[in-house]
Write a protein that holds these residues in place. Structure first.
Motif, PDB file in Angstrom:
ATOM      1  N   THR A 162       0.806  -1.091  -0.036  1.00 36.89           N
ATOM      2  CA  THR A 162      -0.067  -0.182   0.144  1.00 36.89           C
ATOM      3  C   THR A 162       0.941   1.065  -0.073  1.00 36.89           C
ATOM      4  O   THR A 162       2.106   1.320   0.518  1.00 36.89           O
ATOM      5  CB  THR A 162      -0.781   0.268   1.269  1.00 36.89           C
ATOM      6  OG1 THR A 162      -0.191   0.204   2.300  1.00 36.89           O
ATOM      7  CG2 THR A 162      -1.767  -1.050   1.336  1.00 36.89           C
ATOM      8  N   ARG A 164       0.379   5.186   1.548  1.00 40.87           N
ATOM      9  CA  ARG A 164      -0.432   5.913   2.292  1.00 40.87           C
ATOM     10  C   ARG A 164      -0.287   7.269   2.421  1.00 40.87           C
ATOM     11  O   ARG A 164       1.013   7.959   2.268  1.00 40.87           O
ATOM     12  CB  ARG A 164      -0.469   5.389   3.966  1.00 40.87           C
ATOM     13  CG  ARG A 164      -0.940   3.865   4.134  1.00 40.87           C
ATOM     14  CD  ARG A 164      -1.158   3.225   5.537  1.00 40.87           C
ATOM     15  NE  ARG A 164      -1.731   2.141   5.530  1.00 40.87           N
ATOM     16  CZ  ARG A 164      -2.898   1.713   5.837  1.00 40.87           C
ATOM     17  NH1 ARG A 164      -3.820   2.989   5.793  1.00 40.87           N
ATOM     18  NH2 ARG A 164      -3.460   0.597   5.643  1.00 40.87           N
ATOM     19  N   THR A 176      -5.377   5.872   1.024  1.00 40.69           N
ATOM     20  CA  THR A 176      -4.694   4.542   0.886  1.00 40.69           C
ATOM     21  C   THR A 176      -4.798   4.197  -0.535  1.00 40.69           C
ATOM     22  O   THR A 176      -5.997   3.960  -0.998  1.00 40.69           O
ATOM     23  CB  THR A 176      -5.041   3.544   1.719  1.00 40.69           C
ATOM     24  OG1 THR A 176      -4.893   3.923   3.279  1.00 40.69           O
ATOM     25  CG2 THR A 176      -4.291   2.077   1.570  1.00 40.69           C
ATOM     26  N   GLN A 178      -4.052   1.283  -2.995  1.00 43.84           N
ATOM     27  CA  GLN A 178      -3.725  -0.474  -3.041  1.00 43.84           C
ATOM     28  C   GLN A 178      -3.840  -1.073  -4.246  1.00 43.84           C
ATOM     29  O   GLN A 178      -3.917  -2.167  -4.580  1.00 43.84           O
ATOM     30  CB  GLN A 178      -4.787  -1.087  -2.394  1.00 43.84           C
ATOM     31  CG  GLN A 178      -4.998  -0.414  -0.656  1.00 43.84           C
ATOM     32  CD  GLN A 178      -5.809  -1.343  -0.028  1.00 43.84           C
ATOM     33  OE1 GLN A 178      -7.129  -1.470  -0.612  1.00 43.84           O
ATOM     34  NE2 GLN A 178      -5.805  -1.301   1.109  1.00 43.84           N
TER      35      GLN A 178
END
Length: 452
Positions: A162, A164, A176, A178
């Motif tokens: 991920t 962030r 976030t 992903q």
């Protein structure tokens, strides 16, 4: 005009992990798995300095915006702030419980961030070296982290796949991303602060618009992990380094790959642009640091067509011939250089760095042992050849005011023991508090209702 390789620096004894330019563009710092960081000067025959003090690999390096400090992150769980001078004095930040991989300054030089294998990003003040706060939403190692240009946000990448985005004021994770199919190896803010880019172990480079939280560009070009990325200061170009021994250059306005640069013998592990954008640097598993001249943003005819350039074997540089013809190339190269391209004139700066302290017989004997946290001395290196080593008598002489190695080692041992005792006392206090609370709960539960 095409990018051109200007200088390559040799002196590290293991793979390069990180590179960064000084604000004035006249120096370059590199960190390595050999546990040292080296500051290279671009002037011919100038000296380079290797700073010794970390006990394990140096994973990240960064010049401060003023150029008066250099920060280094290490697997020894510390971050060091160095004064980039011959004295090489440093102070250590201790707070992480695992190796530290990332370090960065705010543009105002007030704060420092660190990212660690303990899954946290920590923020500190630079002047007072005071811990401010910790960000801890990642569930695996934090491999990389950066401040936004104005210092209001932090972007971090992790082995949890991920990316962030954090708000420094609220200390909350506000976004976030992903979309990566691999571990995140590097992250960067666009110079305008409205986008972030990430390089991942699946070989992809991705760019998100943080205003819309939307993936806007995706470059699945590396034939192996993408290890590092860097935005050109104009914001119009992006550079990436990969395990496939290449540097890839992208035109962000047109959204396409424009150059594939080869030169390192093995994985390219790090890359960075100078503040003005006139140069960029790369570091590799071949223990070398390359300095390139940018060129590609100077022409008026727009970005060139996507091409592959090879600069030949870096260990055996070949200079352009006097009549302007291209030097001969070894067989076996899969890619051909650009038609009509001027050959990259490669100035070799092979610098065998003098060992200081560790082996006890090389370099200035006034240097402290490199296992000492501070102060640590930089080992001067003579440009363009083997570092000069004085006679055995000169090696054994100490400069006035230096600390004898035996005393320095003893003091360091005492300091380490005091640190251990301090940590032990802190843990005992915490356990005592927990025990008191539990005992109180037990006593309260055993009292008859009438006594409560």
């Amino acid at each position: 005009e095409d990018p051109a390789l200007e200088i390559h620096f040799k002196g590290h004894k293991d793979a390069i992990t990180s590179v960064d330019f000084s604000p004035n563009g006249k120096q370059l710092v590199s960190g390595s798995l050999d546990g040292n960081l080296t500051i290279w000067n671009f002037r011919p025959q100038s000296r380079a300095f290797r700073f010794m003090g970390h006990k394990e690999a140096v994973m990240g390096v960064r010049f401060s915006p003023t150029g008066q400090l250099v920060a280094s992150a290490s697997r020894d769980k510390t971050v060091r702030l160095w004064t980039p001078s011959v004295k090489g004095e440093s102070t250590a930040f201790r707070g992480h419980t695992a190796g530290v991989r990332a370090v960065d300054f705010t543009a105002d030089n007030e704060r420092l961030l660190t990212g660690s294998d303990d899954k946290t990003v920590k923020v500190w003040t630079v002047q007072r070296q005071k811990f401010l706060f910790s960000l801890s939403r990642h569930v695996n190692w934090v491999k990389c982290a950066r401040f936004s240009p104005e210092g209001r946000l932090i972007v971090s990448g992790s082995d949890d796949k991920t990316v962030r985005l954090w708000d420094c004021q609220s200390q909350d994770c506000v976004s976030t991303f992903q979309e990566h199919g691999g571990l995140v190896n590097d992250v960067q803010f666009h110079p305008a602060g409205n986008c972030v880019a990430a390089a991942a172990s699946d070989g992809s480079v991705k760019i998100w618009d943080i205003r819309m939280n939307k993936l806007v560009q995706h470059y699945p070009v590396h034939e192996g992990p993408a290890n590092g990325i860097a935005f050109h200061p104009s914001g119009n170009f992006l550079l990436s380094a990969g395990d496939d021994s290449t540097l890839r250059l992208y035109d962000l306005l047109e959204g396409r790959l424009i150059y594939t640069l080869r030169g390192h013998d093995g994985a390219v592990t790090a890359c960075s642009f100078s503040v003005c954008g006139a140069n960029f640097a790369s570091g590799g598993a071949d223990q070398q640091v390359f300095l390139w001249r940018t060129n590609f943003d100077q022409g008026a005819g727009g970005a060139p067509q996507a091409e592959t350039m090879e600069v030949g074997e870096p260990a055996q540089p070949r200079k352009q011939q006097q009549d302007g013809s291209r030097p001969s190339r070894q067989s076996g190269h899969q890619q051909q250089p650009l038609a009509g391209q001027r050959s990259a004139e490669l100035a070799s700066s092979s610098r065998l760095v003098t060992d200081v302290g560790r082996h006890g017989g090389r370099g200035p004997s006034s240097a402290f042992d490199d296992s000492l946290p501070r102060p640590s001395l930089a080992a001067p290196v003579n440009g363009g050849g083997v570092a000069a080593v004085g006679s055995s008598t000169e090696q054994q002489q100490q400069q006035p005011g230096s600390v004898p190695p035996v005393i320095a080692n003893t003091l360091e041992h005492v300091v380490r023991q005091l640190d251990i005792l301090t940590q032990t006392v802190s843990i005992l206090e915490q356990r005592l508090t927990l025990t008191e609370n539990k005992l109180k709960d037990v006593l309260d539960s055993q009292r008859p209702p009438s006594a409560k």
